[in-house]
Design an enzyme around this catalytic site. Structure first.
Site, PDB file in Angstrom:
ATOM      1  CG  PHE A   1      -1.850  -1.087   1.430  1.00 19.31           C
ATOM      2  CD1 PHE A   1      -2.765  -1.419   0.449  1.00 19.31           C
ATOM      3  CD2 PHE A   1      -1.853  -1.830   2.602  1.00 19.31           C
ATOM      4  CE1 PHE A   1      -3.654  -2.479   0.627  1.00 19.31           C
ATOM      5  CE2 PHE A   1      -2.737  -2.878   2.799  1.00 19.31           C
ATOM      6  CZ  PHE A   1      -3.640  -3.202   1.804  1.00 19.31           C
TER       7      PHE A   1
ATOM      8  CD  GLU B   1       0.203   9.098   7.389  1.00 21.55           C
ATOM      9  OE1 GLU B   1       0.592   9.541   8.467  1.00 21.55           O
ATOM     10  OE2 GLU B   1       0.956   8.797   6.458  1.00 21.55           O
TER      11      GLU B   1
HETATM   12  C1  FAD Z   1      -4.689   3.877  -0.301  1.00 19.61           C
HETATM   13  C2  FAD Z   1      -3.706   3.574   0.777  1.00 19.61           C
HETATM   14  C3  FAD Z   1      -2.516   4.301   0.849  1.00 19.61           C
HETATM   15  C4  FAD Z   1      -1.567   3.984   1.817  1.00 19.61           C
HETATM   16  N1  FAD Z   1      -0.356   4.634   1.808  1.00 19.61           N
HETATM   17  C5  FAD Z   1       0.643   4.185   2.606  1.00 19.61           C
HETATM   18  C6  FAD Z   1       1.987   4.688   2.474  1.00 19.61           C
HETATM   19  O1  FAD Z   1       2.262   5.580   1.656  1.00 19.61           O
HETATM   20  N2  FAD Z   1       2.946   4.165   3.259  1.00 19.61           N
HETATM   21  C7  FAD Z   1       2.709   3.186   4.162  1.00 19.61           C
HETATM   22  O2  FAD Z   1       3.634   2.738   4.830  1.00 19.61           O
HETATM   23  N3  FAD Z   1       1.443   2.677   4.322  1.00 19.61           N
HETATM   24  C8  FAD Z   1       0.418   3.147   3.557  1.00 19.61           C
HETATM   25  N4  FAD Z   1      -0.853   2.619   3.693  1.00 19.61           N
HETATM   26  C9  FAD Z   1      -1.089   1.562   4.655  1.00 19.61           C
HETATM   27  C10 FAD Z   1      -1.993   1.958   5.819  1.00 19.61           C
HETATM   28  O3  FAD Z   1      -1.335   2.852   6.668  1.00 19.61           O
HETATM   29  C11 FAD Z   1      -2.427   0.655   6.518  1.00 19.61           C
HETATM   30  O4  FAD Z   1      -3.321   0.004   5.637  1.00 19.61           O
HETATM   31  C12 FAD Z   1      -3.057   0.906   7.872  1.00 19.61           C
HETATM   32  O5  FAD Z   1      -2.115   1.366   8.795  1.00 19.61           O
HETATM   33  C13 FAD Z   1      -3.739  -0.352   8.430  1.00 19.61           C
HETATM   34  O6  FAD Z   1      -2.888  -1.457   8.376  1.00 19.61           O
HETATM   35  P1  FAD Z   1      -3.409  -2.826   7.742  1.00 19.61           P
HETATM   36  O7  FAD Z   1      -4.000  -2.532   6.410  1.00 19.61           O
HETATM   37  O8  FAD Z   1      -2.295  -3.804   7.795  1.00 19.61           O
HETATM   38  O9  FAD Z   1      -4.605  -3.292   8.670  1.00 19.61           O
HETATM   39  P2  FAD Z   1      -4.478  -4.161  10.012  1.00 19.61           P
HETATM   40  O10 FAD Z   1      -3.379  -3.648  10.847  1.00 19.61           O
HETATM   41  O11 FAD Z   1      -4.463  -5.598   9.625  1.00 19.61           O
HETATM   42  O12 FAD Z   1      -5.863  -3.844  10.716  1.00 19.61           O
HETATM   43  C14 FAD Z   1      -7.095  -4.438  10.325  1.00 19.61           C
HETATM   44  C15 FAD Z   1      -8.191  -3.948  11.253  1.00 19.61           C
HETATM   45  O13 FAD Z   1      -7.905  -4.364  12.585  1.00 19.61           O
HETATM   46  C16 FAD Z   1      -7.920  -3.239  13.441  1.00 19.61           C
HETATM   47  N5  FAD Z   1      -6.935  -3.441  14.515  1.00 19.61           N
HETATM   48  C17 FAD Z   1      -5.598  -3.621  14.397  1.00 19.61           C
HETATM   49  N6  FAD Z   1      -5.050  -3.756  15.610  1.00 19.61           N
HETATM   50  C18 FAD Z   1      -6.058  -3.691  16.506  1.00 19.61           C
HETATM   51  C19 FAD Z   1      -6.134  -3.762  17.925  1.00 19.61           C
HETATM   52  N7  FAD Z   1      -5.046  -3.940  18.667  1.00 19.61           N
HETATM   53  N8  FAD Z   1      -7.344  -3.649  18.514  1.00 19.61           N
HETATM   54  C20 FAD Z   1      -8.460  -3.465  17.760  1.00 19.61           C
HETATM   55  N9  FAD Z   1      -8.453  -3.380  16.417  1.00 19.61           N
HETATM   56  C21 FAD Z   1      -7.268  -3.484  15.806  1.00 19.61           C
HETATM   57  C22 FAD Z   1      -7.545  -2.059  12.564  1.00 19.61           C
HETATM   58  O14 FAD Z   1      -7.978  -0.860  13.140  1.00 19.61           O
HETATM   59  C23 FAD Z   1      -8.292  -2.408  11.290  1.00 19.61           C
HETATM   60  O15 FAD Z   1      -9.628  -2.032  11.420  1.00 19.61           O
HETATM   61  C24 FAD Z   1      -1.842   2.962   2.758  1.00 19.61           C
HETATM   62  C25 FAD Z   1      -3.051   2.261   2.705  1.00 19.61           C
HETATM   63  C26 FAD Z   1      -3.962   2.540   1.725  1.00 19.61           C
HETATM   64  C27 FAD Z   1      -5.227   1.727   1.661  1.00 19.61           C
END
Ligand code: FAD
Length: 380
Positions: free
Chosen positions: A155, A364
């Protein structure tokens, strides 16, 4: 207490609004459908000083603050988040170079960025490490005067456009403190073993480039390390604090636009012999949207102002991001509902606003992670 922007800030609002309306409005639907945008817009934005407004003047930036960056985020997102993010994210990560980099790194990387000659991004998230960033496993092993990087990132905004990425990499895997295992390293994207693949089919912000990245024995000199080794996690948190308030400002811009679109529509659309605007159920939606948007706006600009006054309030930043993510999802939902079937069509801006809004709850730091930060700080 002063709730007014300064004269200079009001001028920035005006210039940003004129630029976004002039450059994005007519082409937003085209960019959304094509899943890209015209790079010339980025070049023009840089020429007008919109790229890196918070970067010090000696490195070609605007020498202004996070408040001004939030103004740009709000104004650009009110017209089109995909294009706005495409433009403003081009210096995503420069905050780390400016704060923690050497003078040589600042001089090398920041001026071309603010001129629009180069693009950068930040690669932190991995396929199995998003919210739990400390679980990132992309490794940078020392080999003589080089780091050799292996792993993948997910991402990554500007992944296929960037000339270089600030990468969050594992440099000390055996450190018992999991917040001391990572470092930030600059990776030029033309290095052997670097590959970026664009991710297509996003729900929203389709004009903005998002990619998955792989590093296969990518070799970079140790001089590409930013700051001290083992400080990557702390640097990532620094970056998030400055950036996530900008994402909350994006929400304010979109919610404002959703409200404006709704007001225009309900004044025009006649049902049961009267304009929609005459019905109380509709009026209450408008009132709720205005209130939510304004509450979000106050949170954003107070938090940004505190950053610029060196009175950073981590709890307030996280609260603003959590509130604004939920706020914009709710506001754009109400806007689409008031548009009825028309809102479901991509010819209507509210459809794009509705799709784009959801990202504020995810990138973020998700809404849940932001609430965890607020709660932790409340319970200290
Ligand atoms: C369009 C887009 C642009 C992006 N740009 C960047 C970028 O430029 N650089 C970069 O590094 N990243 C980027 N990201 C990544 C983004 O920051 C992550 O997708 C985000 O931090 C969530 O991580 P994940 O997708 O792995 O979800 P996960 O961490 O797997 O989380 C899944 C769900 O579980 C919940 N969750 C997680 N932990 C807990 C907890 N302890 N208790 C309760 N709920 C929890 C989360 O809130 C979420 O609802 C981007 C993402 C997108 C979609």
């Amino acid at each position: 207490m002063d709730f007014e922007f300064s004269k200079e800030q009001k001028d920035i609002v005006k210039a940003a609004r004129e630029f976004a309306e002039g450059e994005f409005t007519d082409r937003a639907q085209e960019f959304d459908r094509a899943e890209t945008f015209d790079e010339q817009i980025f070049k023009k934005a840089a020429a007008l000083g919109f790229v890196g407004i918070f970067i010090n003047e000696e490195y070609g930036g605007g020498g202004l603050g996070i408040t001004e960056q939030c103004i740009l985020q709000e104004e650009f997102s009110a017209v089109d988040l995909g294009t706005g993010a495409g433009v403003l994210s081009c210096c995503f990560g420069s905050e780390i170079i400016q704060e923690f980099g050497t003078e040589e790194q600042r001089k090398k990387y920041l001026p071309p960025l603010t001129k629009g000659d180069t693009i950068m991004g930040s690669a932190l998230t991995e396929p199995n490490a998003g919210s739990d960033l400390a679980a990132a496993v992309t490794s940078a092993a020392r080999d003589g005067n080089d780091y050799v990087i292996n792993g993948s990132k997910m991402f990554i905004t500007n992944g296929t456009r960037a000339n270089y990425l600030i990468c969050f990499v594992l440099t000390d895997p055996d450190n018992p403190n999991n917040h001391r295992r990572h470092s930030m390293v600059i990776v030029e994207t033309d290095r052997n073993g670097f590959e970026a693949n664009k991710l297509r089919g996003k729900l929203g912000i389709r004009a903005s480039d998002t990619a998955e990245i792989s590093f296969n024995n990518v070799r970079v000199p140790c001089s590409n390390l930013v700051g001290e080794p083992g400080k990557g996690f702390a640097q990532a948190m620094y970056l998030f604090n400055l950036n996530r308030i900008g994402m909350a400002a994006q929400a304010v811009g979109m919610a404002r636009s959703a409200l404006e679109e709704s007001i225009k529509h309900v004044k025009k659309r006649v049902v049961f012999g009267a304009p929609l605007a005459t019905y109380q159920a509709i009026q209450f939606k408008l009132a709720d949207m205005y209130t939510l948007m304004h509450a979000g706006r106050n949170l954003v600009y107070e938090a940004a102002w505190r950053i610029d006054q060196a009175k950073i309030d981590h709890k307030l930043i996280a609260a603003a991001k959590a509130f604004c993510g939920q706020m914009v999802v709710r506001c754009t939902d109400m806007a689409l509902q008031m548009h009825g079937g028309y809102g479901y069509l991509d010819e209507y801006k509210v459809q794009r606003l509705y799709r784009d809004a959801k990202i504020i709850e995810i990138y973020e730091g998700t809404t849940e992670i932001e609430k965890m930060i607020v709660a932790r700080r409340l319970l200290i």
